[in-house]
Scaffold this motif. Structure first.
Motif, short mmCIF file in Angstrom:
data_model
loop_
_atom_site.label_atom_id
_atom_site.label_comp_id
_atom_site.label_asym_id
_atom_site.label_seq_id
_atom_site.Cartn_x
_atom_site.Cartn_y
_atom_site.Cartn_z
N VAL A 75 24.84 31.66 0.94
CA VAL A 75 25.20 30.97 -0.21
C VAL A 75 24.25 30.41 -0.87
N ARG A 78 22.58 34.09 -2.31
CA ARG A 78 22.34 33.81 -3.66
C ARG A 78 22.45 32.96 -4.37
N SER A 122 23.36 40.64 1.73
CA SER A 122 23.82 39.90 0.27
C SER A 122 23.17 40.07 -0.83
N PHE A 130 31.10 36.19 -4.61
CA PHE A 130 30.84 35.28 -4.06
C PHE A 130 31.74 35.38 -2.49
N SER A 178 32.52 27.29 -0.76
CA SER A 178 32.33 27.62 -1.44
C SER A 178 31.80 27.26 -3.06
#
Length: 186
Positions: A75, A78, A122, A130, A178
């Protein structure tokens, strides 16, 4: 000027009011920081929560690490970049593990390198959803970690159970948290 002598009762009243006002000031500043510096505040709050969780996990010596370090690392890589993710991984995964009595040896270095490489990978898929990327990279991470653990001498049956449990736990984190965490970070 005359001196004012405070009786113990009056001194206690001032002390209690000062403590209450100090806490009020602290929480007011905390809320203001969360509003103004939202991403940084959420980052530090989640780092504190996960590092506490990781510390307890290693302190009570659970046989399987169920902390959300990999999930939140993805997370953060990103949302705030790879350096934020690396800081998070070290602050919430490595430091609490060592403080709880774990050792920083070649296996820890292998897992640290692996999780950093997974987070770096990623970054090549930022345009994709995601959920798909997180599931794929978490499975890749756990499969590589499975073979790494076996090469370090861990019994295959224990690692197979570890692999299955970790994939399910991280899948739970992805599906459950998420959207909420990305909402908080915006």
């Amino acid at each position: 000027l005359p001196e004012i002598a405070l009786t113990p009762q009056i001194a206690n009243i001032f002390k209690k009011r000062f403590n209450i006002s100090t806490y009020l000031l602290f929480f007011t500043l905390l809320i203001m920081c969360i509003i103004v510096f939202r991403k940084i505040s959420i980052f530090f709050i989640l780092t504190l929560i996960v590092s506490t969780f990781t510390y307890i996990n290693y302190y009570i010596k659970l046989p399987i690490d169920i902390s959300p370090v990999i999930f939140l690392g993805l997370v953060f890589s990103r949302d705030i970049g790879i350096f934020g993710a690396i800081m998070f991984i070290i602050a919430s995964g490595i430091i609490p593990m060592v403080l709880a009595g774990g050792s920083f040896d070649h296996t820890t270095l292998f897992y640290l390198t692996l999780i950093i490489l997974i987070n770096y990978a990623s970054l090549f898929f930022l345009k994709l959803p995601f959920l798909y990327i997180a599931f794929s990279l978490i499975i890749l991470h756990h499969v590589i970690a499975f073979f790494g653990s076996i090469s370090f001498g861990t019994p295959k049956h224990k690692e197979m159970i570890n692999l299955i449990v970790k994939i399910f736990v991280d899948s739970f984190y992805i599906l459950t948290f998420s959207e909420f965490i990305f909402y908080l970070m915006r």
